[in-house]
Each structure stands twice: as structure tokens, then as C-alpha cells.
Design a protein around this motif. Sequence first.
Motif, mmCIF file in Angstrom:
data_model
loop_
_atom_site.group_PDB
_atom_site.id
_atom_site.type_symbol
_atom_site.label_atom_id
_atom_site.label_comp_id
_atom_site.label_asym_id
_atom_site.label_seq_id
_atom_site.Cartn_x
_atom_site.Cartn_y
_atom_site.Cartn_z
ATOM 1 N N VAL A 295 0.795 -1.386 -0.395
ATOM 2 C CA VAL A 295 0.421 -0.013 -0.166
ATOM 3 C C VAL A 295 0.283 0.642 0.477
ATOM 4 O O VAL A 295 0.703 1.780 -0.148
ATOM 5 N N LEU A 296 2.257 0.970 0.603
ATOM 6 C CA LEU A 296 2.456 2.461 1.412
ATOM 7 C C LEU A 296 3.466 2.750 -0.231
ATOM 8 O O LEU A 296 3.932 3.788 -0.618
ATOM 9 N N LEU A 297 4.429 1.537 -0.812
ATOM 10 C CA LEU A 297 4.869 1.819 -2.029
ATOM 11 C C LEU A 297 4.553 2.153 -2.967
ATOM 12 O O LEU A 297 4.502 3.142 -3.933
ATOM 13 N N ALA A 298 2.541 1.478 -3.146
ATOM 14 C CA ALA A 298 1.579 2.914 -4.430
ATOM 15 C C ALA A 298 1.430 3.768 -4.530
ATOM 16 O O ALA A 298 1.187 4.363 -5.232
ATOM 17 N N LEU A 299 1.995 4.198 -3.062
ATOM 18 C CA LEU A 299 1.459 5.603 -2.948
ATOM 19 C C LEU A 299 2.139 6.659 -3.146
ATOM 20 O O LEU A 299 2.179 7.744 -3.816
ATOM 21 N N TYR A 300 3.722 5.849 -2.867
ATOM 22 C CA TYR A 300 4.797 6.646 -3.305
ATOM 23 C C TYR A 300 4.957 6.581 -4.367
ATOM 24 O O TYR A 300 5.075 7.904 -5.043
ATOM 25 N N ALA A 301 5.458 6.172 -5.273
ATOM 26 C CA ALA A 301 4.871 6.081 -6.848
ATOM 27 C C ALA A 301 4.091 6.679 -7.691
ATOM 28 O O ALA A 301 4.074 7.697 -8.340
ATOM 29 N N LYS A 302 2.917 7.171 -7.253
ATOM 30 C CA LYS A 302 1.655 7.391 -7.859
ATOM 31 C C LYS A 302 2.091 9.024 -7.509
ATOM 32 O O LYS A 302 1.296 10.550 -8.655
#
Length: 239
Positions: free
Chosen positions: A27-34
Motif C-alpha cells: 500500500v505504501l509503495l503504491a502511494l509513493y509511486a503515485k
Amino acid sequence: MNSPAHSAPVPVLKGISSMATRQLLTVLLALYAKQGGSELQLESVGGVDAAKRVRAGEVFDIVFLASDAIDKLVAAGHLDGASRVDLAHSGVALAVKAGAPRPDISTAEAVRAAVLAARNISYSTGPSGVALAKLFEDWGITGQLQGRIVTAPPGVPVGSLVASGEVELGFQQLSELMHLRGITLLGNLPEAIQITTTFSAAIDTASPHQPEARALLQFLNSAQAADTIRQQGMDPARA
């Protein structure tokens, strides 16, 4: 005439974690990439196997493991101690198969009784499992549990053994149990016997993308990330 300069492509980072933080990090990595940050390709395996691979020289940009495992890899020179950050504190919860009777776990005495009454039990091979084994030893019930402890294979969630009916009572990180189908989550261990694991991260000393890895760790230790950490059943380590 010089051609216009092109910015260098953003590198894709490589990371490894234990299973306990897989959902949180996804979840956190997807948010960061977004938000325009570097993408990180995460591999989640059993914590013991993850540490073994790092010790064997496999290079990851960032390693996410229980704090004691991270500290040992720092001491051995595999990870950069200056980059080390604590990310989250995670407690242990209990579960039974969906539809099964719900034992009382409101007190330490009730948990002890539930353990002794269960056909079999299972817990992780990580730090929380070691702490549970010590708790059972302190309670003087290790002998009574002989032959009734089912060890989950590395990388296999205890909750999946509970969901299949192979295990009657399972102990695992709340973050690993809360999204799993086929189980009834009984709740956290009582405070008097709660086992808290701190999950940390550090950059591989051989990482070719150290600035990008540092930027990602800074995000993971931010106030924005703290809200997501709470939503995934953990407490942010950030003060």
C-alpha cells in the motif's frame, strides 16, 4: 547546436521484506509511486530466508525486517546503519476458522486455557514465535503442547492454516490476519502478554541507488505514511 538534455530515467528499486509487512508495504509503495517517487519491486518471503539471502550477498536497495534482524545485518556490514529507520510496531493477534467456537482471550489466564484446550496451535517462525515459545515455557505448558504445535512453512501465513482447518488456534501479527478470508479474528493478545515486534528498514551497502532509497525511507517515516500504517493494524514507530 546541442540537443536538449534528457533527464535520466528514474531507477526501479529492489526490496525484500518478511511476510508480516507485505500488505503494508504494498500500500505504501503504491502511494509513493503515485506521488512521483521511485517504484520499488518488493519480494516478500519468510524473514529467516530474507536475512539469509542478504547475508549470502544478494543485493537489494532496501531491506525490511524485524529490528533485531536488521541490526544483525548492519553489524555484519551488509546494511548501512546510518540509513536504518524503525517503521512500525506490530502486535500479535489470535484467530480461529470462520464459524468455529470463539474461545475467551480477554486475559492471560484465558489465553492459556484456550491454548491448552485447542486441538493444535500454530505461530510464526519469526521473533513473535520465539517469544510465544518462551511464554509457553514460562507457563509450564511446553510439555503438554508437544505434538500439537504446527509450524507454518517459511512464507506461508499461519492464518491460511487456520482458514483451511489444519490449525484450530493461530497466533500471528494482526496485520497479517486482518485481511484474510476464512477466519474469525479473535483480537489482540491481552496487554499483559502482548508481543510487539518492531519492523525496521535499512539500505544495502551495495545498493546502486542510495539517494533514491533514502528518499523512499524518508517517505515511509513520514506523517502521511503513519496514517496508512495504523490502517494496516500496526502503530507507526515515528515519534
